[in-house]
Motif scaffolding. Structure first.
Motif, short mmCIF file in Angstrom:
data_model
loop_
_atom_site.label_atom_id
_atom_site.label_comp_id
_atom_site.label_asym_id
_atom_site.label_seq_id
_atom_site.Cartn_x
_atom_site.Cartn_y
_atom_site.Cartn_z
N LYS A 195 0.84 -1.21 0.00
CA LYS A 195 0.00 0.00 0.00
C LYS A 195 0.87 1.25 0.00
CE LYS A 195 -3.83 2.15 2.52
NZ LYS A 195 -4.72 2.03 3.71
N ARG A 196 1.93 1.22 0.79
CA ARG A 196 2.84 2.36 0.86
C ARG A 196 3.59 2.53 -0.47
NH1 ARG A 196 6.27 3.65 6.22
NH2 ARG A 196 7.00 5.71 5.64
N THR A 197 3.95 1.40 -1.07
CA THR A 197 4.65 1.44 -2.36
C THR A 197 3.76 2.01 -3.45
OG1 THR A 197 5.96 -0.49 -1.72
CG2 THR A 197 5.91 0.05 -4.06
N ILE A 198 2.50 1.62 -3.44
CA ILE A 198 1.56 2.12 -4.46
C ILE A 198 1.42 3.64 -4.37
CG2 ILE A 198 -0.82 2.06 -5.29
CD1 ILE A 198 0.89 -0.47 -5.84
N SER A 199 1.44 4.16 -3.16
CA SER A 199 1.32 5.62 -3.01
C SER A 199 2.51 6.33 -3.65
CB SER A 199 1.21 6.00 -1.52
OG SER A 199 2.43 5.75 -0.83
N LEU A 200 3.69 5.71 -3.58
CA LEU A 200 4.87 6.27 -4.26
C LEU A 200 4.71 6.16 -5.77
CD1 LEU A 200 7.81 4.80 -2.11
CD2 LEU A 200 6.91 7.13 -2.05
N MET A 201 4.20 5.02 -6.23
CA MET A 201 4.00 4.81 -7.66
C MET A 201 3.04 5.83 -8.25
SD MET A 201 3.75 0.63 -7.63
CE MET A 201 3.50 0.47 -9.41
N GLU A 202 2.01 6.14 -7.51
CA GLU A 202 1.02 7.11 -7.99
C GLU A 202 1.62 8.50 -8.13
OE1 GLU A 202 -1.99 6.54 -5.06
OE2 GLU A 202 -3.01 4.96 -6.19
N ARG A 203 2.65 8.79 -7.37
CA ARG A 203 3.29 10.11 -7.46
C ARG A 203 4.10 10.29 -8.74
NH1 ARG A 203 6.30 10.69 -1.79
NH2 ARG A 203 7.27 12.47 -2.89
N VAL A 204 4.61 9.18 -9.29
CA VAL A 204 5.37 9.28 -10.54
C VAL A 204 4.52 8.91 -11.75
CG1 VAL A 204 7.53 8.78 -9.36
CG2 VAL A 204 6.29 6.92 -10.47
N GLY A 205 3.41 8.22 -11.51
CA GLY A 205 2.56 7.76 -12.61
C GLY A 205 2.82 6.29 -12.88
N ILE A 206 1.78 5.49 -12.85
CA ILE A 206 1.92 4.05 -13.03
C ILE A 206 1.71 3.69 -14.49
CG2 ILE A 206 1.11 1.78 -12.31
CD1 ILE A 206 0.03 3.10 -9.75
N GLU A 207 2.75 3.20 -15.12
CA GLU A 207 2.68 2.78 -16.52
C GLU A 207 3.24 1.38 -16.67
OE1 GLU A 207 4.28 5.51 -19.36
OE2 GLU A 207 3.75 7.27 -18.18
N ASP A 208 2.62 0.61 -17.55
CA ASP A 208 3.13 -0.74 -17.84
C ASP A 208 4.31 -0.65 -18.79
OD1 ASP A 208 1.17 -1.97 -16.28
OD2 ASP A 208 -0.26 -2.00 -17.95
N ASP A 209 5.26 -1.58 -18.67
CA ASP A 209 5.29 -2.68 -17.74
C ASP A 209 5.95 -2.24 -16.43
OD1 ASP A 209 4.01 -4.49 -19.39
OD2 ASP A 209 5.86 -5.35 -20.14
#
Length: 258
Positions: A195-209
């Protein structure tokens, strides 16, 4: 001529010899980030295994928190740069890279050329890092290698607050005293880190892969928790702890070509 990458982490030094096409030799030596002797030991080990002398090596690049302590290297590069170079080499489709190490978590967004678009780093608290998982394993009296397998047997979802490593450890102790199953506790830890990691990912933008690297990526429970939280597949290299060393070796190779 081959190149060498050395990744100097807070707990381990990883070294790799790269010939432009494949890995010739690699080694991991336990030691602190300020231990220059550990870097020298790792270098000597991979050279010996490869049957090479220093004269047969081009550039040697160092990365990681202790990169400036390794006297044998001639160039340095950031772990962000090396993480991207190594990940893109292994997975050309990589766009979001998660690097969870012993003391921090990096999330990087890059393009197909390997250029860093955005990055964010969490090192304000130990929770969500390899050292934190080591501590939790010790509290639960299991090996850190067992965490992933044990978490897969979780039957009950419990919530855990991961705002502070000290409080999180106390919460785990409280769970133990309440008789909560170890598997459920471990999954709760993994899920809270995810959950904490996802919050960091959302700050940079989540793109595949999405690619997960670093020693924590060897924990299949951690991989599964992030996968469930993000709702997308997660790619994990065969040797995730060596990706930054690979990136450093590639960086060294390109410096030699310049």
């Amino acid at each position: 001529m081959v190149s060498i990458g050395i990744d100097v982490g807070s707990q381990y030094v990883k070294a790799m010899i790269w010939d432009g096409n494949e890995v010739i030799s690699k080694a991991s030596i336990q030691g602190g980030k300020e231990s220059s002797s550990t870097g020298k030991e790792a270098l000597e080990k991979i050279l010996k295994e490869a049957g090479l002398s220093r004269d047969q090596v081009g550039h040697i690049a160092a990365t990681g928190v202790g990169k400036d302590y390794i006297e044998e290297t001639d160039i340095t590069a950031t772990d962000i740069k090396c993480g991207v170079l190594g990940s893109i080499h292994l997975f050309s489709s990589a766009r979001t890279i998660i690097d969870i190490g012993a003391e921090g978590c990096h999330v990087i967004n890059c393009n197909k050329e390997g250029k860093v678009i955005r990055s964010v780093f969490n090192d304000k608290c130990a929770s969500g890092t390899g050292i934190f998982l080591d501590t939790i394993a010790e509290v639960l009296k299991v090996s850190v290698e067992e965490l992933g397998e044990l978490s897969s047997h979780s039957k009950e979802q419990i919530e855990m607050n991961l705002s502070c490593a000290v409080f999180a450890e106390s919460e785990v102790v409280s769970f133990i005293h309440k008789g909560i199953n170890k598997a459920d506790i471990i999954w709760a830890v993994h899920d809270a880190i995810a959950k904490r990691t996802i919050s960091l990912m959302e700050r940079v933008g989540i793109e595949d892969d999405i690619v997960l690297i670093g020693g924590v990526a060897k924990n299949k429970g951690m991989v599964e928790a992030i996968k469930q939280r993000v709702g997308r597949p997660i790619k994990v290299p065969e040797d995730p702890e060596y990706v930054n060393a690979l990136g450093a070796a590639i960086f060294a190779e390109r410096r030699g070509e310049a």
